[in-house]
Design an enzyme around this catalytic site. Structure first.
Site, PDB file in Angstrom:
ATOM      1  N   ASP A  93      49.316  -1.027 -44.168  1.00 17.92           N
ATOM      2  CA  ASP A  93      47.902  -0.747 -44.443  1.00 17.92           C
ATOM      3  C   ASP A  93      47.141  -0.221 -43.219  1.00 17.92           C
ATOM      4  O   ASP A  93      45.970   0.126 -43.342  1.00 17.92           O
ATOM      5  CB  ASP A  93      47.196  -2.026 -44.914  1.00 17.92           C
ATOM      6  CG  ASP A  93      47.443  -2.316 -46.382  1.00 17.92           C
ATOM      7  OD1 ASP A  93      47.903  -1.398 -47.088  1.00 17.92           O
ATOM      8  OD2 ASP A  93      47.171  -3.440 -46.816  1.00 17.92           O
ATOM      9  N   LYS A 126      38.898  -3.736 -46.565  1.00 19.63           N
ATOM     10  CA  LYS A 126      39.094  -2.754 -47.652  1.00 19.63           C
ATOM     11  C   LYS A 126      39.297  -3.482 -48.968  1.00 19.63           C
ATOM     12  O   LYS A 126      39.687  -4.657 -48.984  1.00 19.63           O
ATOM     13  CB  LYS A 126      40.304  -1.860 -47.379  1.00 19.63           C
ATOM     14  CG  LYS A 126      41.663  -2.569 -47.214  1.00 19.63           C
ATOM     15  CD  LYS A 126      42.432  -2.856 -48.481  1.00 19.63           C
ATOM     16  CE  LYS A 126      43.767  -3.553 -48.206  1.00 19.63           C
ATOM     17  NZ  LYS A 126      44.423  -4.163 -49.350  1.00 19.63           N
TER      18      LYS A 126
HETATM   19  O1  C5P Z   1      53.824  -3.496 -43.947  1.00 21.58           O
HETATM   20  P1  C5P Z   1      53.375  -4.899 -44.156  1.00 21.58           P
HETATM   21  O2  C5P Z   1      53.677  -5.790 -42.970  1.00 21.58           O
HETATM   22  O3  C5P Z   1      51.957  -5.003 -44.588  1.00 21.58           O
HETATM   23  O4  C5P Z   1      54.222  -5.436 -45.377  1.00 21.58           O
HETATM   24  C1  C5P Z   1      54.404  -6.801 -45.634  1.00 21.58           C
HETATM   25  C2  C5P Z   1      55.480  -6.952 -46.691  1.00 21.58           C
HETATM   26  O5  C5P Z   1      55.011  -6.449 -47.938  1.00 21.58           O
HETATM   27  C3  C5P Z   1      56.748  -6.166 -46.424  1.00 21.58           C
HETATM   28  O6  C5P Z   1      57.654  -6.901 -45.661  1.00 21.58           O
HETATM   29  C4  C5P Z   1      57.293  -5.898 -47.815  1.00 21.58           C
HETATM   30  O7  C5P Z   1      57.942  -7.059 -48.302  1.00 21.58           O
HETATM   31  C5  C5P Z   1      56.033  -5.749 -48.641  1.00 21.58           C
HETATM   32  N1  C5P Z   1      55.610  -4.339 -48.849  1.00 21.58           N
HETATM   33  C6  C5P Z   1      56.335  -3.525 -49.708  1.00 21.58           C
HETATM   34  N2  C5P Z   1      55.920  -2.239 -49.929  1.00 21.58           N
HETATM   35  C7  C5P Z   1      54.802  -1.756 -49.328  1.00 21.58           C
HETATM   36  C8  C5P Z   1      54.046  -2.570 -48.462  1.00 21.58           C
HETATM   37  C9  C5P Z   1      54.482  -3.873 -48.240  1.00 21.58           C
HETATM   38  O8  C5P Z   1      57.352  -3.937 -50.267  1.00 21.58           O
HETATM   39  N3  C5P Z   1      54.419  -0.494 -49.591  1.00 21.58           N
END
Ligand code: C5P
Length: 298
Positions: free
Chosen positions: A137, A11
């Site tokens: 995501d 994406k």
């Molecule tokens: O959910 P994911 O593992 O992709 O997120 C990785 C990191 O990115 C999270 O631990 C957080 O620090 C940050 N994040 C965030 N807000 C989001 C998505 C991700 O703060 N909406």
């Protein structure tokens, strides 16, 4: 034993607005995302009970329990409560840690494949809900090809509009850690006196109204994580400036970086830019297309 195979697309975030920090520490987002036809391929083959194997064509991707495809499979096993055995093969083409959603896409595709292979019978929205536990995501890959995501990423709305464009991806060998980029966004907010995120404005509406003209659209796209990503990786700022000069117009970072992109309506202009970025900036480039409703796997 039958093998099921499915593409697992990347994406790009066409827009990304960070609207503030939530009480769970995640950031509240509003992002228009399109799937593109740069894709990994995932193969799943049933095995004897309890026998698990994960193979990947990308040596940099450890075939261990941190792998999102494997975590997705284990999550579904937990959900159905049966100790299936499984072979997962990942033919990787999406660069790792680039903001292209490769790991999240692999998780979503694995859930879809195993839902079919094991006859679990979950609906797309149940699978997407399960996927939220694997990463912010993941849910978007159950929708698309053009979708608006909100919240932490768990609210996904498919958009009826079409975006038919060539995409030149610039893939610098730089890694932007997602938590570090969000932390840099937090620091910028603190410096700015604690204002929480860019305000609601007409930016997204103007993008949605202009999707039929990919070249003009570039000037309307935005990503609130771009400046934080430049702070985390100053070299990325230099490359983005060089790419902007070569393109004669903006390039955008996708997600938290470090991949960048530019859209084109014309294939030959896309090729000229991709080659120039490669030759003059020393950055690997890939040319692909935005996914269309009929051509996508969803
Ligand atoms: O959910 P994911 O593992 O992709 O997120 C990785 C990191 O990115 C999270 O631990 C957080 O620090 C940050 N994040 C965030 N807000 C989001 C998505 C991700 O703060 N909406």
């Amino acid at each position: 034993m039958p093998t099921l195979t499915r593409p697992s697309p990347a994406k790009i975030n066409l827009t990304l607005r960070v609207a503030g920090v939530r009480s769970d520490g995640f950031h509240e987002l509003e992002s228009l995302v399109t799937l593109i036809d740069l894709a990994d391929t995932i193969h799943v083959t049933p095995q004897e009970r309890g026998r698990w194997r994960l193979e990947s064509t990308d040596d940099a991707l450890p075939p261990d329990s941190s792998n999102l495809a494997l975590r997705a499979a284990r999550l579904l096993v937990e959900h159905v409560g049966e100790n299936h055995g499984l072979d997962i093969r990942l033919d990787k083409r999406i660069p790792l840690g680039a903001g292209l959603g490769g790991g999240s896409s692999n998780a979503a595709t694995t859930l879809m494949l195993l839902n079919e292979l094991w006859g679990v019978g979950l609906t797309v929205s149940q699978l997407a809900h399960l996927g939220t536990r694997l990463g912010s995501d993941v849910p978007l890959f159950f929708h698309g090809p053009l979708a608006l995501i909100r919240g932490r990423g768990e609210h996904v709305e498919a958009c009826p509009q079409r975006l038919d464009a060539w995409v030149v991806l610039l893939l610098p060998e730089l890694h932007c850690s997602t938590p570090d980029v969000y932390a840099a966004w937090d620091a910028m907010q603190a410096e700015a006196g604690g204002a929480t995120g860019s305000g609601v404005d007409g930016r997204l509406r103007r993008v949605l109204d202009d999707l039929s003209r990919p070249d003009e659209l570039m000037t309307r796209l935005y990503n609130d994580l771009e400046e934080p990503a430049f702070r985390v990786q100053p070299e990325l700022r230099r490359l983005a400036a060089g790419a902007t000069r070569l393109a004669g117009g903006p390039v955008r970072v996708t997600g938290s970086g470090a991949a960048m992109f530019r859209l084109f309506s014309d294939a030959s202009a896309a090729r000229v830019f991709a080659e120039a970025a490669n030759a003059e900036l020393g950055v690997r480039s890939e040319i692909c297309r935005t996914q269309q409703p009929a051509s996508g796997p969803y």
